[in-house]
Design an enzyme around this catalytic site. Sequence first.
Site, PDB file in Angstrom:
ATOM      1  N   SER A  46       0.837  -1.201   0.000  1.00 30.86           N
ATOM      2  CA  SER A  46       0.000   0.000   0.000  1.00 30.86           C
ATOM      3  C   SER A  46       0.871   1.249   0.000  1.00 30.86           C
ATOM      4  O   SER A  46       0.586   2.213  -0.713  1.00 30.86           O
ATOM      5  CB  SER A  46      -0.922   0.010   1.230  1.00 30.86           C
ATOM      6  OG  SER A  46      -1.843  -1.051   1.178  1.00 30.86           O
ATOM      7  N   GLU A  47       1.921   1.246   0.831  1.00 36.49           N
ATOM      8  CA  GLU A  47       2.862   2.360   0.853  1.00 36.49           C
ATOM      9  C   GLU A  47       4.276   1.883   1.142  1.00 36.49           C
ATOM     10  O   GLU A  47       4.475   0.855   1.800  1.00 36.49           O
ATOM     11  CB  GLU A  47       2.486   3.418   1.897  1.00 36.49           C
ATOM     12  CG  GLU A  47       1.396   4.383   1.470  1.00 36.49           C
ATOM     13  CD  GLU A  47       0.033   3.950   1.940  1.00 36.49           C
ATOM     14  OE1 GLU A  47      -0.955   4.384   1.325  1.00 36.49           O
ATOM     15  OE2 GLU A  47      -0.041   3.178   2.912  1.00 36.49           O
ATOM     16  N   THR A  48       5.222   2.670   0.643  1.00 34.28           N
ATOM     17  CA  THR A  48       6.650   2.522   0.927  1.00 34.28           C
ATOM     18  C   THR A  48       7.158   3.895   1.336  1.00 34.28           C
ATOM     19  O   THR A  48       6.783   4.907   0.724  1.00 34.28           O
ATOM     20  CB  THR A  48       7.405   2.031  -0.313  1.00 34.28           C
ATOM     21  OG1 THR A  48       6.964   0.712  -0.656  1.00 34.28           O
ATOM     22  CG2 THR A  48       8.909   2.017  -0.079  1.00 34.28           C
ATOM     23  N   PHE A  66       5.193   6.864  -0.658  1.00 36.21           N
ATOM     24  CA  PHE A  66       4.724   6.519  -1.997  1.00 36.21           C
ATOM     25  C   PHE A  66       3.753   5.347  -1.928  1.00 36.21           C
ATOM     26  O   PHE A  66       4.040   4.328  -1.278  1.00 36.21           O
ATOM     27  CB  PHE A  66       5.899   6.130  -2.903  1.00 36.21           C
ATOM     28  CG  PHE A  66       6.812   7.278  -3.247  1.00 36.21           C
ATOM     29  CD1 PHE A  66       6.657   7.959  -4.441  1.00 36.21           C
ATOM     30  CD2 PHE A  66       7.808   7.680  -2.363  1.00 36.21           C
ATOM     31  CE1 PHE A  66       7.490   9.023  -4.757  1.00 36.21           C
ATOM     32  CE2 PHE A  66       8.645   8.741  -2.669  1.00 36.21           C
ATOM     33  CZ  PHE A  66       8.480   9.424  -3.871  1.00 36.21           C
ATOM     34  N   HIS A  77      -0.495   4.799   8.458  1.00 37.62           N
ATOM     35  CA  HIS A  77       0.289   3.607   8.799  1.00 37.62           C
ATOM     36  C   HIS A  77       1.754   3.763   8.399  1.00 37.62           C
ATOM     37  O   HIS A  77       2.643   3.269   9.101  1.00 37.62           O
ATOM     38  CB  HIS A  77      -0.386   2.334   8.251  1.00 37.62           C
ATOM     39  CG  HIS A  77       0.227   1.706   7.053  1.00 37.62           C
ATOM     40  ND1 HIS A  77      -0.054   2.109   5.767  1.00 37.62           N
ATOM     41  CD2 HIS A  77       1.105   0.672   6.943  1.00 37.62           C
ATOM     42  CE1 HIS A  77       0.620   1.349   4.919  1.00 37.62           C
ATOM     43  NE2 HIS A  77       1.328   0.471   5.595  1.00 37.62           N
TER      44      HIS A  77
END
Length: 300
Positions: A46-48, A66, A77
Amino acid sequence: MVVLPFSTVDVFTQARFGGNPLAVVIGGEELDTKTMQAVAAEFNLSETTFLLAPMNAANTARVRIFSRTTEMPFAGHPMVGTAFVLAQQRPDLAFATFEVPAGIVRVQIERDADGAAIGASIDAPQPLSLGETVAAEVIARALQIEPADVVTTNHLPSVASNGNPFIIAELSGEALTRCAPSMSAFRDALDARPHLGSRFSVHVYSRDGQTIRARMFAPLAGTWEDPATGSANAPLACLLLSLDPEAEQASFQIHQGVEMGRPSLLHVEARRTPEGILATLRGSCVPVMRGELTLDDKDA
């Protein structure tokens, strides 16, 4: 060659392979935005995040976030998980301030009796802002439910944000389990609202007192469904507080990701302040993987 360490953690859970996974890359100042986006797409989470030196030395770090397809101004999160990773490296760290495009995120580290990091709480960087309302029929078509499943007695589906906008809608408890996003309906909804840019992310919930069940769908951003969405649950809590003019604060336990097999628990507090309605998110984290990201000069 560029070599950067990374960690993955599961956020808003105490059980490995629950919650919302996050990749945290340590460093990367030498990478351009295109490369960072490519790395995030490679992780396919979902995100980095990229944990960077702060622009202002008074702050702890600068964090770039991102999704699979775009850079984000704020997300919950990733802030909690990045703080957890940093706290593992710095056993003396109790508080932190992160620079993100939406503003400054204040962080408090949570540790167990032995001093090991177990999670974090974060303050959303902006007070609640409310935008336009969206017809129940639009939400119903996007999630392939009936318009009558959308509860409008408390509020209409509305754009709400504490730094990252979502359309928030209340559903009946039974309808919440039946949601199945329609990509074509999401595209049509965004095409009809070009002022929203590239985002039409829908956060739906049902409420039983201070306990909430929630689901978030952002298929246009590559996230069919998200296991835990701090930047959506923060404005949800703030929105609910705004509906009770007699209350100064409200606390909620929010369960998300159950239908995905990745149950998550978020503790969210909303409070009235002179600046507006603000939110604090709290959650636990579990470490999962560590490794190195290697990039040739032509990649970076």
